[in-house]
Scaffold this motif. Structure first.
Motif, PDB file in Angstrom:
ATOM      1  N   MET A  30      35.575 -14.946 -42.589  1.00 34.02           N
ATOM      2  CA  MET A  30      36.302 -15.708 -43.569  1.00 34.02           C
ATOM      3  C   MET A  30      37.530 -16.314 -42.901  1.00 34.02           C
ATOM      4  SD  MET A  30      38.028 -14.253 -47.036  1.00 34.02           S
ATOM      5  CE  MET A  30      38.679 -15.445 -48.147  1.00 34.02           C
ATOM      6  N   ASN A  31      37.826 -17.560 -43.235  1.00 34.42           N
ATOM      7  CA  ASN A  31      39.014 -18.222 -42.716  1.00 34.42           C
ATOM      8  C   ASN A  31      40.146 -18.110 -43.727  1.00 34.42           C
ATOM      9  OD1 ASN A  31      37.938 -19.162 -40.245  1.00 34.42           O
ATOM     10  ND2 ASN A  31      36.837 -20.740 -41.372  1.00 34.42           N
ATOM     11  N   CYS A  38      41.955 -10.698 -45.993  1.00 31.56           N
ATOM     12  CA  CYS A  38      41.340 -11.829 -46.701  1.00 31.56           C
ATOM     13  C   CYS A  38      41.984 -12.056 -48.058  1.00 31.56           C
ATOM     14  CB  CYS A  38      39.832 -11.664 -46.814  1.00 31.56           C
ATOM     15  SG  CYS A  38      39.302 -10.221 -47.733  1.00 31.56           S
ATOM     16  N   GLU A  40      40.449 -16.536 -38.509  1.00 33.98           N
ATOM     17  CA  GLU A  40      39.176 -16.038 -39.004  1.00 33.98           C
ATOM     18  C   GLU A  40      39.282 -14.517 -39.035  1.00 33.98           C
ATOM     19  OE1 GLU A  40      34.488 -15.994 -37.798  1.00 33.98           O
ATOM     20  OE2 GLU A  40      35.697 -17.725 -37.212  1.00 33.98           O
ATOM     21  N   VAL A  41      39.003 -13.945 -40.199  1.00 32.58           N
ATOM     22  CA  VAL A  41      39.128 -12.494 -40.354  1.00 32.58           C
ATOM     23  C   VAL A  41      37.840 -11.918 -40.935  1.00 32.58           C
ATOM     24  CG1 VAL A  41      41.631 -12.568 -40.634  1.00 32.58           C
ATOM     25  CG2 VAL A  41      40.176 -12.632 -42.659  1.00 32.58           C
ATOM     26  N   GLU A  42      37.568 -10.674 -40.577  1.00 29.43           N
ATOM     27  CA  GLU A  42      36.441  -9.964 -41.137  1.00 29.43           C
ATOM     28  C   GLU A  42      36.806  -9.529 -42.553  1.00 29.43           C
ATOM     29  OE1 GLU A  42      38.125  -8.847 -38.299  1.00 29.43           O
ATOM     30  OE2 GLU A  42      36.876 -10.016 -36.956  1.00 29.43           O
ATOM     31  N   PRO A  43      35.821  -9.409 -43.434  1.00 32.87           N
ATOM     32  CA  PRO A  43      36.122  -9.054 -44.829  1.00 32.87           C
ATOM     33  C   PRO A  43      36.799  -7.697 -45.010  1.00 32.87           C
ATOM     34  CG  PRO A  43      33.825  -9.715 -44.588  1.00 32.87           C
ATOM     35  CD  PRO A  43      34.416  -9.672 -43.213  1.00 32.87           C
ATOM     36  N   ASN A  44      36.621  -6.790 -44.052  1.00 34.66           N
ATOM     37  CA  ASN A  44      37.201  -5.448 -44.170  1.00 34.66           C
ATOM     38  C   ASN A  44      38.460  -5.247 -43.339  1.00 34.66           C
ATOM     39  OD1 ASN A  44      35.895  -5.515 -41.712  1.00 34.66           O
ATOM     40  ND2 ASN A  44      35.102  -3.424 -41.876  1.00 34.66           N
ATOM     41  N   LEU A  45      38.981  -6.314 -42.717  1.00 32.61           N
ATOM     42  CA  LEU A  45      40.184  -6.212 -41.894  1.00 32.61           C
ATOM     43  C   LEU A  45      41.406  -5.995 -42.782  1.00 32.61           C
ATOM     44  CD1 LEU A  45      41.270  -6.504 -38.917  1.00 32.61           C
ATOM     45  CD2 LEU A  45      41.850  -8.859 -39.572  1.00 32.61           C
ATOM     46  N   ARG A 101      46.186  -8.445 -34.087  1.00 35.60           N
ATOM     47  CA  ARG A 101      45.915  -9.868 -33.854  1.00 35.60           C
ATOM     48  C   ARG A 101      47.198 -10.668 -33.623  1.00 35.60           C
ATOM     49  NH1 ARG A 101      41.166 -11.603 -36.740  1.00 35.60           N
ATOM     50  NH2 ARG A 101      41.601 -13.696 -35.969  1.00 35.60           N
TER      51      ARG A 101
END
Length: 158
Positions: free
Chosen positions: A1-2, A64, A15-20, A29
């Motif tokens: 997801m951006n 996110c 851009e990140v993972e949904p669980n970050l 990061r």
């Protein structure tokens, strides 16, 4: 997801993972390691940041969910000339920093408290810092620092 996020007045598109988690985004990061990751369960307050003007726990917040948000971390609190913020000065001057692990969360919780209540009573200070744990039990000096910071900020804002 951006996502688009503003951290300490700097805009990022990531851009990140949904669980970050937000704490992971900040530390791993963006390399803003002042925000601590201790309990991962919202119990200690060491990961406290200010998002859109409200104090939040970044270990319980998905990155996110921060799309479009403005985040303030301890690194962004210093003045533009890199001098300490009056809250940071008060913590140093009153000896409210021992091991330092809780300090970023305590300072950001103090900022939120003083932004919303510039003249808190001691009881309101204790309530405002609820959820922030000092492992060194430096609460007396922390409360003194909050009182000192409140006074300094009132003078600056007159």
């Amino acid at each position: 997801m951006n996502i688009k996020i503003k951290v300490n007045s700097k805009n990022y598109e990531l851009e990140v993972e949904p669980n970050l988690l937000l704490v992971e985004l900040l530390r791993d990061r963006l390399l803003l390691t002042g925000t601590k990751n201790a309990c991962n369960s919202g119990e200690c307050g060491s990961c406290t940041v200010i998002m859109n003007g409200k104090s939040i726990l970044s270990c319980l917040t998905l990155a996110c969910d921060c799309d479009g948000a403005e985040i303030l971390t301890i690194e962004g609190l210093a003045e533009s000339d890199n001098s300490l913020h009056p809250i940071q000065e008060a913590f140093v001057n009153k000896g409210a920093i021992q091991c330092g692990f809780c300090t970023p969360g305590m300072i950001l919780s103090t900022k939120y408290l003083l932004d919303t209540n510039p003249n808190p009573t001691e009881e309101e200070i204790k309530q405002g810092l609820t959820g922030n744990i000092c492992r060194c039990t430096g609460y007396v000096k922390i409360i003194e620092a909050v009182k000192d910071a409140a006074e300094k900020l009132r003078i600056l804002n007159e």
